[in-house]
Design a protein around this motif. Structure first.
Motif, PDB file in Angstrom:
ATOM      1  N   CYS A 134      -6.302  -2.388  44.046  1.00 32.56           N
ATOM      2  CA  CYS A 134      -4.912  -1.896  44.890  1.00 32.56           C
ATOM      3  C   CYS A 134      -3.869  -2.001  44.112  1.00 32.56           C
ATOM      4  O   CYS A 134      -3.712  -3.066  43.694  1.00 32.56           O
ATOM      5  CB  CYS A 134      -4.899  -2.610  46.270  1.00 32.56           C
ATOM      6  SG  CYS A 134      -3.615  -2.381  47.149  1.00 32.56           S
ATOM      7  N   CYS A 164      -6.159   0.491  51.475  1.00 38.44           N
ATOM      8  CA  CYS A 164      -6.556  -0.800  50.835  1.00 38.44           C
ATOM      9  C   CYS A 164      -7.524  -1.687  51.975  1.00 38.44           C
ATOM     10  O   CYS A 164      -6.725  -2.075  52.975  1.00 38.44           O
ATOM     11  CB  CYS A 164      -5.531  -1.376  50.201  1.00 38.44           C
ATOM     12  SG  CYS A 164      -6.450  -3.272  49.805  1.00 38.44           S
ATOM     13  N   ARG A 183      -0.629  -2.193  45.462  1.00 36.49           N
ATOM     14  CA  ARG A 183      -0.031  -2.957  46.196  1.00 36.49           C
ATOM     15  C   ARG A 183      -0.231  -4.545  46.156  1.00 36.49           C
ATOM     16  O   ARG A 183       0.643  -5.095  45.682  1.00 36.49           O
ATOM     17  CB  ARG A 183       0.040  -2.604  47.640  1.00 36.49           C
ATOM     18  CG  ARG A 183       0.543  -1.453  48.160  1.00 36.49           C
ATOM     19  CD  ARG A 183       0.331  -1.193  49.572  1.00 36.49           C
ATOM     20  NE  ARG A 183       0.811   0.052  49.941  1.00 36.49           N
ATOM     21  CZ  ARG A 183       2.090   0.458  50.586  1.00 36.49           C
ATOM     22  NH1 ARG A 183       2.842  -0.430  50.819  1.00 36.49           N
ATOM     23  NH2 ARG A 183       2.249   1.723  50.713  1.00 36.49           N
ATOM     24  N   CYS A 184      -1.423  -4.835  46.341  1.00 41.95           N
ATOM     25  CA  CYS A 184      -1.570  -6.340  46.334  1.00 41.95           C
ATOM     26  C   CYS A 184      -2.786  -6.675  45.307  1.00 41.95           C
ATOM     27  O   CYS A 184      -2.947  -7.874  45.227  1.00 41.95           O
ATOM     28  CB  CYS A 184      -2.546  -6.560  47.741  1.00 41.95           C
ATOM     29  SG  CYS A 184      -4.035  -5.845  47.900  1.00 41.95           S
ATOM     30  N   SER A 204      -7.908  -4.641  51.750  1.00 42.96           N
ATOM     31  CA  SER A 204      -7.343  -6.113  51.755  1.00 42.96           C
ATOM     32  C   SER A 204      -6.069  -6.097  52.617  1.00 42.96           C
ATOM     33  O   SER A 204      -5.723  -6.719  53.547  1.00 42.96           O
ATOM     34  CB  SER A 204      -7.021  -6.567  50.318  1.00 42.96           C
ATOM     35  OG  SER A 204      -8.334  -6.697  49.703  1.00 42.96           O
ATOM     36  N   CYS A 205      -4.978  -5.055  51.930  1.00 45.12           N
ATOM     37  CA  CYS A 205      -3.793  -5.029  52.755  1.00 45.12           C
ATOM     38  C   CYS A 205      -3.620  -4.034  53.777  1.00 45.12           C
ATOM     39  O   CYS A 205      -2.616  -4.249  54.760  1.00 45.12           O
ATOM     40  CB  CYS A 205      -2.539  -4.939  51.779  1.00 45.12           C
ATOM     41  SG  CYS A 205      -2.761  -3.453  50.682  1.00 45.12           S
TER      42      CYS A 205
HETATM   43 ZN   LIG Z   1      -4.107  -3.962  48.932  1.00 42.33          ZN
END
Ligand SMILES: [Zn+2]
Length: 120
Positions: free
Chosen positions: A111, A85, A113-114, A87-88
């Protein structure tokens, strides 16, 4: 119906299996038909190339292409990689959401996750 591939060209992926497990690389090419991806510096195979003489059409001279070892990434199954990802920064599963942009329905990868959009 073939499975839609969630990995695209330009994505950074984390390798889960194989000799390069644990490494990360950028997707050079996605092949949805084969369910495979070509990842930079991952699953590299070495090909030995023999020196090759090239005949000059004029009959004068000619040249030799030097031999050597060329390294090429071989495609690997998309199931062996996971998207990292942007972003994370972690390998993640991808979800998709539908959004209306300019009156058009588009699918956007997110994503898991985030929850940030993967495509920017
Ligand atoms: Zn992410």
């Amino acid at each position: 119906m073939s499975q839609t591939m969630k990995i695209k060209k330009g994505d950074v992926v984390h390798v889960l299996r194989g000799k390069d497990a644990g490494k990360e690389g950028r997707v050079l090419e996605a092949r949805p038909k084969d369910g495979k991806v070509l990842v930079e510096n991952i699953n590299v195979i070495k090909k030995h190339r023999r020196p090759k003489a090239i005949q000059n059409t004029t009959g004068i001279g000619g040249s030799v292409v030097p031999g050597g070892i060329i390294e090429l990434p071989a495609p690997l199954p998309v199931s062996n990689v996971m998207l990292v990802c942007p972003s994370c920064g972690k390998p993640t599963r991808i979800g998709t959401i539908e959004k209306t942009i300019g009156g058009k329905q588009v699918r956007i990868r997110v994503c898991k996750r985030c929850n940030q959009e993967v495509d920017r």
